[in-house]
Each structure stands twice: as structure tokens, then as C-alpha cells.
Design an enzyme around this catalytic site. Sequence first.
Site, short mmCIF file in Angstrom:
data_model
loop_
_atom_site.label_atom_id
_atom_site.label_comp_id
_atom_site.label_asym_id
_atom_site.label_seq_id
_atom_site.Cartn_x
_atom_site.Cartn_y
_atom_site.Cartn_z
CG HIS A 1 34.32 -25.59 2.29
ND1 HIS A 1 35.46 -26.38 2.19
CD2 HIS A 1 34.61 -24.65 3.23
CE1 HIS A 1 36.39 -25.92 3.03
NE2 HIS A 1 35.89 -24.89 3.67
CE LYS B 1 50.15 -21.11 3.43
NZ LYS B 1 48.78 -21.31 3.91
NE ARG C 1 34.76 -24.60 10.68
CZ ARG C 1 35.98 -24.76 10.20
NH1 ARG C 1 36.38 -25.95 9.80
NH2 ARG C 1 36.80 -23.75 10.13
CB SER D 1 40.29 -27.80 4.55
OG SER D 1 39.12 -27.38 3.89
P1 ADP Z 1 40.13 -19.93 4.93
O1 ADP Z 1 41.45 -20.54 4.68
O2 ADP Z 1 39.90 -18.65 4.20
O3 ADP Z 1 39.72 -19.84 6.38
P2 ADP Z 1 38.57 -22.35 4.39
O4 ADP Z 1 38.66 -22.95 3.05
O5 ADP Z 1 39.17 -23.08 5.52
O6 ADP Z 1 39.12 -20.87 4.20
O7 ADP Z 1 37.05 -22.05 4.76
C1 ADP Z 1 36.27 -21.13 4.03
C2 ADP Z 1 35.07 -20.71 4.87
O8 ADP Z 1 34.25 -21.87 5.12
C3 ADP Z 1 35.43 -20.16 6.24
O9 ADP Z 1 34.50 -19.13 6.56
C4 ADP Z 1 35.24 -21.33 7.17
O10 ADP Z 1 34.91 -20.91 8.47
C5 ADP Z 1 34.07 -22.03 6.49
N1 ADP Z 1 34.02 -23.45 6.78
C6 ADP Z 1 35.04 -24.34 6.78
N2 ADP Z 1 34.61 -25.58 7.08
C7 ADP Z 1 33.27 -25.47 7.29
C8 ADP Z 1 32.24 -26.39 7.66
N3 ADP Z 1 32.51 -27.68 7.88
N4 ADP Z 1 30.98 -25.93 7.79
C9 ADP Z 1 30.71 -24.62 7.57
N5 ADP Z 1 31.63 -23.70 7.22
C10 ADP Z 1 32.89 -24.11 7.09
#
Ligand code: ADP
Length: 146
Positions: A17, A41, A91, A128
Site C-alpha cells: 500500500h 464490522k 497485483r 492484508s
Molecule cells: P479493499 O478492501 O478495498 O480491496 P485493500 O486495503 O485490501 O482494500 O487494498 C487497497 C488497494 O491496494 C486495492 O486496490 C488493492 O488491490 C491494493 N493492494 C493491496 N495490496 C497491495 C500490494 N501488495 N501491492 C499493490 N497494491 C496492493
Amino acid sequence: MTTALFPGSFDPFTLGHLDIARRARRMFDRVVISVGVNPAKVTDEREIEQRLDAIRRAVADIDGIEVMAWQGLTVDAAREAGATVMVRGVRSAADYDYERSLAELNRRISGIDTVLLVASPEYSSISSSAVRELQRFGYDTTQFLP
Ligand code: ADP
């Protein structure tokens, strides 16, 4: 001046992120990271505060990045933040499929476009949900976090 919104759950905010936020900041004057809060949640408000704090610390050395919590539709967070574009990370092909339909829908309802940044290879296996799973079983996850 162009503001971009980088929305997500960020539970937790990982190095992947952080990489997207940094790269987005190189493209836009101001980047607002919005932490989506699902009231169904979240039972503990302190948990959201801690999540916001962790992100603020992670981006403290980067000018022009702000952090906010948001309850509701992402496009409304964008309007609230004064953002004219949204940024998301991709990803994998599965991410792409998901992000494509989200971007299409968001543009249809708000006119706001989404820029998809391809994950850096060194971070593309970080999620995450995997970090949460490891933490649940007592594994050290510091190598994945800012
Ligand atoms: P959501 O729950 O809205 O999908 P996340 O917090 O999981 O949100 O992720 C936010 C954004 O960051 C999403 O577009 C996700 O694809 C991207 N993302 C998550 N992990 C990575 C990573 N390791 N590298 C690049 N982008 C990521």
C-alpha cells in the site's frame, strides 16, 4: 492542482500500500488515503484510530499525503476530499477483474476515473488478509509492514 483518492480497508496498511501511495504522489499533487469503515464490522472505534495512526506514521515523511476515515461510498469520499481521480493497486489478474468492474461502476455513477497502478514485484505477494492470518497465529509480520 490534482487530488487523487487512494481508498481501501488497509487492515493493516502494508508495504505494498505504501508503495502505491508513494507512486501516486509522484503523479498527483495531493493524495488522500481513505480508510473505509464498515459500521457493521467495526465494533471498536479505537481500532480505526490505531489504523489511521499507523498510516499517518508510515507516510509522515512524504509531503502531500493525507489520511482520512470514511463510512460510505468511495466516490463520496472522493468528493469530500476534493479528489477528481482514484488510485488502486493491481497485483494479479484476479485483482484486475475486481478493480475493472469497480472502476467501471464508480465512473458510471460519479464520472470519476480510476488509475490502476501495477504492484511492484517485491510487494506483489503481500496482502492484508495474509498479514492478519500470520498475526493470528503469532508470526512476525514486520517484514511486510512500514
Ligand atoms: P479493499 O478492501 O478495498 O480491496 P485493500 O486495503 O485490501 O482494500 O487494498 C487497497 C488497494 O491496494 C486495492 O486496490 C488493492 O488491490 C491494493 N493492494 C493491496 N495490496 C497491495 C500490494 N501488495 N501491492 C499493490 N497494491 C496492493
